[in-house]
Write a protein that holds these residues in place. Sequence first.
Motif, short mmCIF file in Angstrom:
data_model
loop_
_atom_site.label_atom_id
_atom_site.label_comp_id
_atom_site.label_asym_id
_atom_site.label_seq_id
_atom_site.Cartn_x
_atom_site.Cartn_y
_atom_site.Cartn_z
N GLU A 41 0.63 -1.15 0.06
CA GLU A 41 -0.10 0.00 0.01
C GLU A 41 0.95 1.32 -0.11
N GLU A 63 -10.38 -10.85 12.74
CA GLU A 63 -11.76 -11.31 12.74
C GLU A 63 -11.71 -12.87 12.38
N ARG A 67 -9.99 -16.58 7.28
CA ARG A 67 -10.07 -15.61 6.00
C ARG A 67 -8.68 -15.61 5.46
N ILE A 72 -7.09 -6.80 11.13
CA ILE A 72 -7.32 -5.87 10.92
C ILE A 72 -6.82 -4.82 11.75
N SER A 95 -6.09 -2.32 8.99
CA SER A 95 -6.44 -2.66 7.54
C SER A 95 -7.35 -1.59 6.85
N PRO A 96 -7.26 -1.64 5.33
CA PRO A 96 -8.19 -0.46 4.91
C PRO A 96 -9.58 -0.68 5.01
N GLN A 97 -9.91 -1.86 5.35
CA GLN A 97 -11.48 -2.29 5.44
C GLN A 97 -11.96 -1.63 6.68
N ARG A 98 -10.97 -1.46 7.73
CA ARG A 98 -11.49 -1.06 9.15
C ARG A 98 -11.08 0.36 9.30
N ARG A 99 -10.71 1.22 8.38
CA ARG A 99 -10.37 2.63 8.92
C ARG A 99 -11.59 3.46 9.12
N ASP A 101 -13.58 3.34 11.55
CA ASP A 101 -14.74 2.96 12.05
C ASP A 101 -14.38 2.61 13.98
#
Length: 181
Positions: A41, A63, A67, A72, A95-99, A101
Motif C-alpha cells: 500500500e 476477525e 480468511r 485488522i 487494515s483498509p477495510q477497518r479505517r 470505524d
Amino acid sequence: MLPVFSRPDPDMNWKALDFEQITARELYLILRARSAVFVVEQSCVHLDPDGRDETSVHVFAAEDISRSMPVIAYARLHEGGTGAAEVVVDKILTSPQRRCDGTAHALIERVIAAAGERWPGRSIRLLAPVSLRGFYEAFGFRKNDGPFDERGIRTISLVRKSRLNLGLARTAGCIDTVETF
C-alpha cells in the motif's frame, strides 16, 4: 460539533502476545498484514521482519482467522535502546477495510494498556505521519521531535509520559492511515 464514528465490532478477537505465544498461523497473518500495508500500500520496499519481533509484545485484532486477511489492526511494542526507560511502539496499522470505524482508537487503547502492564512507569514513544499528530495527542502523546522525512513520509516522534490513572481521551474523525515505522 465533533464527527462521530462507529465503534469497532465487539466480536473482534484482540490479543497481546509475546512472540513465543503466537501461533504459526497468527505470525503468518501478522506478517502478511504488515506487508500489505507497509510494502504494498505504501510502496516502501523494505525487509519487514527486522529482528525485533522475537523480543516484542504483539497487539492485534483478528476477525475470522480462516480468511486470507483477518488481521485488522496491529502494533508491536518493545523496549527502547539499551537502558532506555521507554517502550517503543511501531508497525502500527489498521487494515483498509477497518479505517474510520474506531478500530484504530481501540488499538491504541490496547497498546497503552499492554505497555502499562508489561512495563509500568515507562514512557511510550512512536513515530507517526505528521497528519496523525492530533489522533495520538488525544491519547496523551506529545510531539518531541521532527518533522523529518522517513521513507518519503513527513514524520514526527511522539512520546506519552507515564501517568497513573490517566483517563484516555476520545478522538473523533476518520483516520485514513495509522502507521508507524
